[in-house]
Scaffold this active site. Structure first.
Site, short mmCIF file in Angstrom:
data_model
loop_
_atom_site.label_atom_id
_atom_site.label_comp_id
_atom_site.label_asym_id
_atom_site.label_seq_id
_atom_site.Cartn_x
_atom_site.Cartn_y
_atom_site.Cartn_z
N HIS A 1 0.87 -1.20 -0.01
CA HIS A 1 -0.05 0.00 0.04
C HIS A 1 0.94 1.24 -0.09
O HIS A 1 0.12 2.49 0.44
CB HIS A 1 -0.99 -0.05 1.32
CG HIS A 1 -1.99 -0.97 1.19
ND1 HIS A 1 -3.20 -0.65 0.44
CD2 HIS A 1 -2.37 -2.11 1.74
CE1 HIS A 1 -4.09 -1.40 0.49
NE2 HIS A 1 -3.51 -2.65 1.20
N LYS B 1 -9.10 12.83 4.84
CA LYS B 1 -8.16 11.59 4.80
C LYS B 1 -7.25 11.88 5.92
O LYS B 1 -7.00 12.81 6.50
CB LYS B 1 -7.15 11.56 3.65
CG LYS B 1 -6.80 12.95 3.08
CD LYS B 1 -6.18 12.83 1.73
CE LYS B 1 -7.33 12.79 0.91
NZ LYS B 1 -7.54 11.87 -0.15
N ARG B 2 -6.60 10.87 6.34
CA ARG B 2 -5.41 10.99 7.60
C ARG B 2 -4.55 12.25 7.28
O ARG B 2 -4.17 12.41 5.99
CB ARG B 2 -4.92 9.68 7.75
CG ARG B 2 -3.84 9.06 6.71
CD ARG B 2 -3.38 7.81 7.31
NE ARG B 2 -2.76 7.25 6.34
CZ ARG B 2 -1.37 7.26 5.99
NH1 ARG B 2 -0.60 7.83 6.76
NH2 ARG B 2 -0.82 6.63 4.82
N LYS C 1 -0.07 13.81 1.49
CA LYS C 1 -1.38 14.31 0.99
C LYS C 1 -1.95 15.85 0.99
O LYS C 1 -2.64 16.08 0.56
CB LYS C 1 -2.36 13.63 2.22
CG LYS C 1 -2.14 12.05 2.17
CD LYS C 1 -3.19 11.37 3.18
CE LYS C 1 -3.18 9.96 3.21
NZ LYS C 1 -3.62 9.30 1.95
N THR D 1 -9.16 5.73 -1.63
CA THR D 1 -10.37 5.25 -1.91
C THR D 1 -11.55 6.37 -1.61
O THR D 1 -12.62 6.45 -2.05
CB THR D 1 -10.89 4.04 -1.06
OG1 THR D 1 -10.35 4.18 0.47
CG2 THR D 1 -10.09 3.01 -1.58
N LYS E 1 -15.18 7.33 -3.53
CA LYS E 1 -16.45 7.67 -2.81
C LYS E 1 -16.90 8.91 -3.03
O LYS E 1 -18.13 9.07 -3.34
CB LYS E 1 -16.06 7.62 -1.38
CG LYS E 1 -15.82 6.05 -0.82
CD LYS E 1 -15.26 6.24 0.65
CE LYS E 1 -14.48 4.78 0.79
NZ LYS E 1 -13.55 4.96 1.85
#
Length: 802
Positions: free
Chosen positions: A356, A534-535, A540, A642, A646
């Site tokens: 991942h 998101k975390r 990110k 993901t 969504k």
């Protein structure tokens, strides 16, 4: 509702079942029942309905002597289960009518259920989606994980800074699980290894017990159910009466306290040696218990361990259960007398590994000293695995190197298949983190792009859009998501656009009401809802988002009479307790929010909202309400994502880089329906080779420089010029994730978003085309790919979701 759903009587019968559980299971009458009592009575009634297909599926699996999938994951982020079960059984309307007939507000009862604190981010939510799809496809499976008492943590903000407190989800009874005290496994640590008669003898220093708790996972229309088995750590000696009687009360309880530590918290802070040891023990604890359980079941069915791979496929979800290879070999050799090389081949034929990450530092490594001290027998086996791998492949890649045991390499060497989770990610895995191992085993790495369950992530969480889709194309899409493509024919229709827009507004109003009720925050549903959930991690790039927000605020203040598009910037996510830089980013977001939201001149045009303690239930509110999806990670860093799927599925337009599954989403929804910006993965790698690239980018961008100067001056921190010094210094001197290089492109693309949003019809058409293009991203498709290419398992019913 699914027309051929699980056979359930009418609302009156359902109401009677709830009332019976209220009396016999909760010991309450309706006049004295609390909200908790009503919620538990409803949950237990629903659980009764799940048991029948659960038992039937188990019997069918045994009768067919079917191969099972065993999915090992540190996380299963299942969220609330009342909604999940009612939707999959097709009893949502019946349950609602029954509760209302009993004088209870159904939505209030559902909202009382705490999220199961069994995960943190995408890894755990992917595992939960896979469990849903495995059941919906009627593929026999067990999910294996840990029953965390306190989960990760509950997030709060203290003057903008993240504060962690313990999750309390198990303070109340968990209605969905079945305690299995008869299913227990001894888990050993430490000690020494000797040899006797050519056989290794491990004499452990410490032993605890893993006890099973089972939760049935029912699939679409209630036709199949699998098992999520979670392990709780128990002492072998529950209570030391001798210590208690001599007055040493702490020592009397020590065995239980020390054992429970293993299954108390998800991802304990590993910045200390004790934290590292606890995390390593956790990973071995649940992996060993799971492997022991798998072998016990197969032997009880009369199977030979030599053809183990014909009966079980074991999937390792990331490196956390990578110790499965050595543990399976240990059990086959030491407990069952199998020859060592045969044991290695037998284990490899069963094991597959999902990678991942593209961050080398995210591939776990344990010091040789820690590994050998906690698992001395396994350390010997890892050495043998390494020698066997190097001898057979001719590769120089070592599992043990520079004083560390490298779990990514161990998982790779011991798996017969290794998969990435998006097309780009799998290609980069071959080229970067596992390039040398790919050369040695060129057929081993394959791709299985992630997916999401449409039952949870549209059908259940977005009733307004669900109803519109049902009325437009029919009701068969929840188990055949490719049918969403039929919506394309309606995207230009003004009437359909009006109804699509109305569904979005209904979801935005629901979110606004929830925020007002929980946090006292008022937001305008007519503004664009710009969402990044998101975390919190540097790659990110929540930091780039908030810096762009400051730049936008500056421009609005400079031209207050400009034709601005009102926005609400919504953030959600947690930072690991020991991740200082990520926690600094959270603090900055909240500091900026306090400043901008307090500016009377701009607050009708720009707001920043960061509701604390993001979880699945919050996502189910935020995602349907989102207009713009922020998928802005540095290209080449995100494995898949993901959340991007969504949000797009629910009609949110994406602003993003060519990273992870963004690449495939853009292909499916259409490049013209995706706001692309930033450097590509190859350009990112090239830019990092240039000395001083960050300062050069900052100096070339007056807009960015102004923002950074404001942060440095304490404009958002009450004049404190030290608060963000390290964060800013990192941007100027390192900026590994290229915030500075992509900033201007990001800002300019956001202004394009503003323009498109004002054209209501075009925006709605584009949003509808996003929903219509997302059929390929169902986790049903992903699980079918694993079943075909990795596990070699069939469905046990022809009526599995299609």
């Amino acid at each position: 509702m699914p027309k051929d759903s699980f056979n359930i009587a009418d609302a009156e019968s359902f109401r009677n079942r709830i009332a019976r559980h209220l009396r016999t299971s909760l010991g309450k009458d309706p006049e004295h029942a609390t909200l908790y009592d009503w919620r538990m009575a409803l949950s237990l009634t629903l659980r009764d309905l799940v048991v029948e297909p659960w038992f039937a599926s188990t019997r069918k699996t045994y009768k067919a002597k079917a191969k099972r999938v065993c999915y090992l994951s540190m996380e299963f982020l299942v969220g609330r289960l009342i909604e999940d079960v009612t939707v999959n059984l097709g009893v949502e309307t019946v349950a609602r009518e029954a509760m209302e007939a009993l004088g209870q507000d159904y939505s209030t009862v559902v909202a009382d259920e705490p999220d199961a604190a069994l995960g943190n981010g995408g890894l755990g939510r992917l595992a939960a989606c896979f469990m849903d799809s495995l059941a919906s496809l009627a593929i026999p499976a067990y999910g294996y994980g840990i029953r965390y008492e306190q989960g990760l943590f509950e997030q709060h903000f203290d003057n903008g800074a993240q504060v962690e407190t313990a999750e309390t989800w198990l303070v109340q009874r968990h209605a969905w699980e079945f305690e299995r005290p008869e299913v227990s496994c001894p888990i050993h640590f430490g000690g020494s290894v000797s040899e006797s008669g050519g056989k290794a003898i491990w004499r452990p220093e410490e032993t605890i017990t893993a006890m099973a708790y089972d939760t049935p996972v029912v699939g679409w229309k209630g036709k199949w159910a699998n098992t999520l088995r979670l392990w709780a750590a128990k002492p072998t000696k529950l209570f030391d009466l001798e210590s208690f009687n001599r007055g040493d009360y702490l020592a009397a309880n020590a065995p239980e306290s020390l054992a429970r530590t293993i299954s108390r918290v998800l991802y304990p802070d590993d910045t200390t040696d004790l934290g590292k040891e606890l995390r390593f023990k956790q990973e071995y604890f649940f992996t060993s218990a799971s492997i022991q359980d798998i072998l016990r079941r197969l032997l009880s069915e009369g199977h030979s361990l030599e053809n183990l791979a014909e009966h079980v496929a074991i999937q390792l979800n990331d490196t956390h259960p990578a110790i499965a290879g050595p543990e399976l070999i240990r059990l086959l050799v030491d407990e069952h007398g199998m020859e060592k090389r045969l044991a290695v081949e037998t284990a490899r034929a069963c094991l597959a590994f999902t990678n991942h990450t593209l961050l080398p530092e995210a591939l776990e490594r344990w010091s040789e000293g820690l590994f050998a001290r906690i698992l001395p027998r396994h350390f010997e086996i890892v050495r043998f695995i390494q020698e066997d791998h190097m001898r057979r492949s001719g590769s120089d890649v070592r599992v043990i190197e520079n004083g560390e045991v490298r779990m990514g390499e161990l998982a790779f060497v011991m798996a017969h298949r290794v998969n990435g989770v998006s097309a780009l990610h799998s290609a980069l895995v071959r080229q970067t983190v596992f390039a040398e191992l790919h050369d040695a085993y060129p057929e081993r790495i394959i791709n299985q792009t992630n997916g999401i369950t449409p039952r949870r992530w549209l059908y259940s969480c977005n009733a307004p859009l669900r109803d519109l889709i049902d009325e437009t194309i029919g009701t068969g899409w929840a188990d055949d998501l490719q049918r969403l493509s039929e919506l394309r024919a309606n995207a230009e229709d003004a009437g359909f656009q009006d109804r699509f827009r109305a569904a979005k507004r209904q979801n935005k109003m629901r979110l606004a009401k929830w925020l007002k009720g929980r946090d006292g925050v008022s937001i305008d549903p007519d503004a664009m809802f710009d969402v990044q959930i998101k975390r919190i991690h540097e790659y990110k790039r929540q930091l780039m988002n908030i810096l762009e927000t400051i730049a936008l605020w500056n421009e609005i203040k400079d031209a207050p009479n400009g034709d601005w598009t009102p926005r609400v910037k919504l953030f959600g996510g947690k930072a690991a307790p020991g991740y200082v830089m990520a926690k600094s980013i959270i603090h900055l977001v909240n500091d900026v929010a306090a400043t901008i939201n307090g500016d009377k001149a701009t607050r009708d045009l720009l707001q920043v909202v960061y509701p604390a303690n993001y979880n699945v239930s919050m996502a189910e509110l935020l995602i349907p309400a989102s207009d713009l999806s922020e998928q802005i990670s540095t290209a080449g860093m995100e494995a898949s994502g993901t959340g991007n799927m969504k949000l797009s599925l629910n009609g949110s337009l994406t602003i993003g880089t060519l990273d992870g599954a963004n690449v495939e989403i853009r292909e499916h929804v259409g490049a013209e329906n995706f706001f692309l910006f930033g450097l590509a993965a190859e350009e990112v790698m090239e830019r990092r080779t240039m000395a001083g690239f960050a300062r050069e980018a900052i100096n070339a961008s007056p807009r960015l420089k102004r923002v950074l100067d404001q942060v440095a001056s304490g404009a958002f921190s009450g004049g404190d010029t030290e608060r963000y010094r390290d964060l800013l210094q990192n941007l100027f001197d390192h900026d590994h994730f290229l915030v500075t290089c992509d900033f201007d492109s990001y800002f300019e693309t956001q202004r394009m978003v503003d323009v498109v949003y004002k054209d209501t019809g075009n925006w709605t058409r584009t949003a509808a085309l996003n929903t219509a293009g997302m059929g390929w991203f169902s986790s049903d498709r992903t699980v079918r790919g694993y079943a075909r290419d990795v596990w070699g398992v069939p469905s046990l019913t022809r009526n599995a979701a299609g």
